[in-house]
Design a protein around this motif. Structure first.
Motif, PDB file in Angstrom:
ATOM      1  N   UNK A  55       0.819  -1.216   0.000  1.00 30.49           N
ATOM      2  CA  UNK A  55       0.000   0.000   0.000  1.00 30.49           C
ATOM      3  C   UNK A  55       0.849   1.261   0.000  1.00 30.49           C
ATOM      4  N   UNK A  56       1.888   1.294   0.815  1.00 28.95           N
ATOM      5  CA  UNK A  56       2.673   2.530   0.956  1.00 28.95           C
ATOM      6  C   UNK A  56       4.115   2.370   0.470  1.00 28.95           C
ATOM      7  N   UNK A  57       4.471   1.206  -0.069  1.00 21.42           N
ATOM      8  CA  UNK A  57       5.855   0.891  -0.460  1.00 21.42           C
ATOM      9  C   UNK A  57       6.830   1.284   0.656  1.00 21.42           C
ATOM     10  N   UNK A  58       6.414   1.053   1.872  1.00 16.82           N
ATOM     11  CA  UNK A  58       7.228   1.389   3.035  1.00 16.82           C
ATOM     12  C   UNK A  58       7.105   0.238   4.007  1.00 16.82           C
ATOM     13  N   UNK A  59       8.177   0.020   4.808  1.00 21.91           N
ATOM     14  CA  UNK A  59       8.053  -1.013   5.824  1.00 21.91           C
ATOM     15  C   UNK A  59       7.639  -0.369   7.132  1.00 21.91           C
ATOM     16  N   UNK A  60       6.380  -0.535   7.491  1.00 27.10           N
ATOM     17  CA  UNK A  60       5.858   0.126   8.686  1.00 27.10           C
ATOM     18  C   UNK A  60       5.591  -0.908   9.779  1.00 27.10           C
ATOM     19  N   UNK A  61       5.486  -0.426  11.023  1.00 24.07           N
ATOM     20  CA  UNK A  61       4.981  -1.306  12.091  1.00 24.07           C
ATOM     21  C   UNK A  61       3.454  -1.268  12.016  1.00 24.07           C
ATOM     22  N   UNK A  62       2.807  -2.186  12.735  1.00 24.82           N
ATOM     23  CA  UNK A  62       1.339  -2.224  12.740  1.00 24.82           C
ATOM     24  C   UNK A  62       0.722  -0.901  13.196  1.00 24.82           C
ATOM     25  N   UNK A  63       1.165  -0.353  14.367  1.00 22.64           N
ATOM     26  CA  UNK A  63       0.566   0.913  14.807  1.00 22.64           C
ATOM     27  C   UNK A  63       0.803   2.052  13.805  1.00 22.64           C
ATOM     28  N   UNK A  64       1.974   2.073  13.138  1.00 21.14           N
ATOM     29  CA  UNK A  64       2.226   3.140  12.143  1.00 21.14           C
ATOM     30  C   UNK A  64       1.267   3.004  10.957  1.00 21.14           C
ATOM     31  N   UNK A  65       1.046   1.763  10.524  1.00 14.85           N
ATOM     32  CA  UNK A  65       0.136   1.531   9.391  1.00 14.85           C
ATOM     33  C   UNK A  65      -1.275   1.984   9.777  1.00 14.85           C
ATOM     34  N   UNK A  66      -1.728   1.562  10.957  1.00 16.20           N
ATOM     35  CA  UNK A  66      -3.089   1.925  11.395  1.00 16.20           C
ATOM     36  C   UNK A  66      -3.216   3.442  11.516  1.00 16.20           C
ATOM     37  N   UNK A  67      -2.145   4.076  12.021  1.00 11.53           N
ATOM     38  CA  UNK A  67      -2.223   5.528  12.256  1.00 11.53           C
ATOM     39  C   UNK A  67      -2.458   6.294  10.955  1.00 11.53           C
ATOM     40  N   UNK A  68      -1.901   5.794   9.854  1.00 13.66           N
ATOM     41  CA  UNK A  68      -2.097   6.497   8.573  1.00 13.66           C
ATOM     42  C   UNK A  68      -3.587   6.583   8.262  1.00 13.66           C
ATOM     43  N   UNK A  69      -4.346   5.520   8.562  1.00 11.05           N
ATOM     44  CA  UNK A  69      -5.792   5.536   8.307  1.00 11.05           C
ATOM     45  C   UNK A  69      -6.536   6.324   9.394  1.00 11.05           C
ATOM     46  N   UNK A  70      -6.067   6.203  10.646  1.00  9.07           N
ATOM     47  CA  UNK A  70      -6.726   6.955  11.732  1.00  9.07           C
ATOM     48  C   UNK A  70      -6.610   8.457  11.433  1.00  9.07           C
ATOM     49  N   UNK A  71      -5.421   8.871  10.961  1.00 10.01           N
ATOM     50  CA  UNK A  71      -5.222  10.310  10.647  1.00 10.01           C
ATOM     51  C   UNK A  71      -6.217  10.767   9.586  1.00 10.01           C
ATOM     52  N   UNK A  72      -6.463   9.904   8.591  1.00  8.62           N
ATOM     53  CA  UNK A  72      -7.406  10.309   7.532  1.00  8.62           C
ATOM     54  C   UNK A  72      -8.832  10.377   8.066  1.00  8.62           C
ATOM     55  N   UNK A  73      -9.191   9.444   8.937  1.00  3.88           N
ATOM     56  CA  UNK A  73     -10.527   9.470   9.559  1.00  3.88           C
ATOM     57  C   UNK A  73     -10.690  10.783  10.344  1.00  3.88           C
ATOM     58  N   UNK A  74      -9.632  11.171  11.043  1.00  3.70           N
ATOM     59  CA  UNK A  74      -9.702  12.412  11.840  1.00  3.70           C
ATOM     60  C   UNK A  74      -9.737  13.631  10.911  1.00  3.70           C
ATOM     61  N   UNK A  75      -8.882  13.641   9.880  1.00  3.40           N
ATOM     62  CA  UNK A  75      -8.883  14.775   8.912  1.00  3.40           C
ATOM     63  C   UNK A  75     -10.260  14.967   8.283  1.00  3.40           C
ATOM     64  N   UNK A  76     -10.888  13.862   7.915  1.00  2.00           N
ATOM     65  CA  UNK A  76     -12.205  13.935   7.255  1.00  2.00           C
ATOM     66  C   UNK A  76     -13.341  14.150   8.265  1.00  2.00           C
ATOM     67  N   UNK A  77     -12.981  14.147   9.545  1.00  2.83           N
ATOM     68  CA  UNK A  77     -13.971  14.316  10.630  1.00  2.83           C
ATOM     69  C   UNK A  77     -15.079  13.245  10.556  1.00  2.83           C
ATOM     70  N   UNK A  78     -14.651  12.028  10.268  1.00  5.74           N
ATOM     71  CA  UNK A  78     -15.612  10.909  10.259  1.00  5.74           C
ATOM     72  C   UNK A  78     -15.897  10.534  11.724  1.00  5.74           C
TER      73      UNK A  78
END
Ligand SMILES: Cc1cc2nc3c(=O)[nH]c(=O)nc-3n(C[C@H](O)[C@H](O)[C@H](O)COP(=O)(O)OP(=O)(O)OC[C@H]3O[C@@H](n4cnc5c(N)ncnc54)[C@H](O)[C@@H]3O)c2cc1C
Length: 421
Positions: A55-78
């Motif tokens: 998805x991100x062509x990056x090696x992330x930890x689980x919490x880092x991967x989840x945070x990318x989506x959490x940040x978008x949920x917060x940005x969109x004010x879902x």
């Protein structure tokens, strides 16, 4: 009863990606319900790296991967509610949830996405003889203790089952100072990813005992040791005279995952015996109109990247359902799991819908070398791909093109199978 357009059950990677995708398609009335106190799902405890390569062509930890989506949920004010457990859903898309501050809440949704993840098979499902002493945990519980609570379950460890969680915990317990004596697997192959066998067992000289199982447990209050024996590869019965005793204080179980489908069952959704998840069509819609499913509650995935991709599709299709632009009343064609295929998803397809490629996923039933994956409709073959190796630990994902699907619009069914040499 509160009305909401799209209600998502589960705030793990599947629920988050579905919410983000539905929002990006235009849906503005979304609510995510999550029973834990934070979003992120099982990824919160997966602090190792290896997530997000696709998805991100990056090696992330689980919490880092989840945070990318959490940040978008917060940005969109879902909107989302944590500490909120969904306890009932109905065919009419009514949802009951409970939390400490609001008590019981009732929702009427236009569409629902099921994203409740899966749980581990416990000891009770295995019928291992011995006392119910302490020191026996599922690998995921041990992972939660070590990574989230800072508690070490024990010092000398045997792991039963070679699923990914068990393999990752073999390495984690070693890092934390424990001695992992062996990883014991009933089958002639591991059900984990190859890269986890290499990076979590081989790199630390932890033996993987294939065709073996635990036949006895010693200890009344606390585990004192386990007896491991070789099994006959055909009958899976222990072979007398091959027993070996391992003195240990901890047994971790990594013996399979089960989709969390109590709510789905309650709503009368058809479940698939092979996957344990709902039967869905190419839109990831279940047998109940307007209820969609994605992630580990649909079928147990090996990589979270595939979960996010699938969930994004569920979010987009749910929005089409809400806006009444999803084709209805088309003839559906069942997808049959043929030789070597376990639980193909989706389980049916509306060929009249074929304006986009359809992704088909499954787990091979066995290890096959130099094999071919084929999709046929009667005598007509519409897909063929050669693979050097197929193994149950790695899902196969293939795309059927709209052109290929249009060729078979009058067929009775589709079969996906492995041709092994
Ligand atoms: C130990 C381990 C190691 C892994 N390693 C990797 C790896 O290296 N690379 C990789 O790509 N993937 C890895 N994975 C897989 C990845 O974590 C999963 O594929 C992914 O988390 C599945 O997402 P999900 O949202 O479907 O489920 P989950 O993450 O389980 O989320 C489901 C959510 O639904 C909530 N929920 C359930 N029921 C209810 C209810 N009734 N009401 C409200 N909320 C509810 C749960 O609390 C949970 O937060 C690993 C998984 C584990 C367990």
């Amino acid at each position: 009863m509160r009305k909401v357009d799209l209600l998502i059950i589960g705030g793990g990677p599947a629920g988050l990606a579905a919410a983000v995708s539905a929002y990006e398609q235009g849906c503005r009335d979304i609510l995510i319900l999550e029973r834990e106190d934070t979003l992120g799902g099982i990824l919160r405890q997966c602090i190792h790296n290896g997530f997000g390569l696709h998805t991100f062509q990056q090696e992330l930890t689980g919490p880092e991967y989840a945070q990318k989506y959490i940040d978008r949920v917060i940005d969109y004010q879902i909107p989302y509610q944590c500490n909120t457990m969904v306890i009932e859903i109905t065919k009419e898309k009514q949802v009951t949830a409970v939390n400490r501050s609001n008590g019981l809440q009732h929702f009427q949704a236009k569409a629902i996405i099921l994203a409740m993840g899966c749980r581990e098979r416990p000891r009770g499902a295995l019928a291992i003889p011995g006392w119910r002493c302490s020191g026996i945990y599922t690998a995921g519980t041990a992972q939660k203790f070590v990574n989230l609570e800072g508690i070490m379950p024990g010092a000398r460890v045997v792991i039963l089952g070679s699923g990914d969680i068990g393999l990752i915990m073999a390495r984690r317990m070693t890092f934390m100072g424990a001695k992992v004596l062996a990883c014991v697997e009933l089958l002639p192959f591991s059900s984990g990813l190859k890269r986890n066998i290499v990076q979590c067992l081989d790199d630390y000289d932890i033996p993987l005992l294939l065709n073996h199982t635990v036949v006895d447990i010693a200890g009344r209050e606390r585990l004192e040791g386990v007896t491991v024996a070789q099994v006959d590869p055909e009958t899976k019965r222990p072979i007398a005279g091959t027993e070996q005793y391992y003195a240990c204080d901890t047994l971790l179980l990594s013996v399979g995952l089960i989709p969390e489908n109590e709510l789905s069952r309650m709503a009368g959704i058809d479940l698939c015996a092979d996957t344990g998840g709902p039967s869905v069509d190419e839109n990831l819609q279940t047998s109940v109109s307007g209820v969609f499913s994605c992630g580990n509650v649909l079928h147990v995935h090996d990589l979270v990247d595939f979960v996010s991709e699938e969930a994004a599709k569920a979010g987009a299709k749910a929005w089409r359902y809400i806006t009444d632009t999803l084709d209805k009343n088309l003839k559906s064609m069942p997808i049959i799991s043929g030789f070597g295929v376990s639980g193909a998803v989706p389980q049916k397809i509306h060929v009249g819908n074929a304006d986009q490629p359809v992704t088909l996923m499954f787990r091979p039933k066995n290890v096959y070398k130099n094999a071919k994956v084929c999709v046929t409709a009667g005598e007509k073959e519409i897909y063929r791909h050669s693979s050097r190796i197929l193994t149950p630990g790695e899902m196969v994902s293939l795309k059927l093109t709209p052109e290929a699907l249009r060729q078979i619009s009058d067929a009775e069914n589709l079969t996906v199978k492995v041709e092994a040499s």
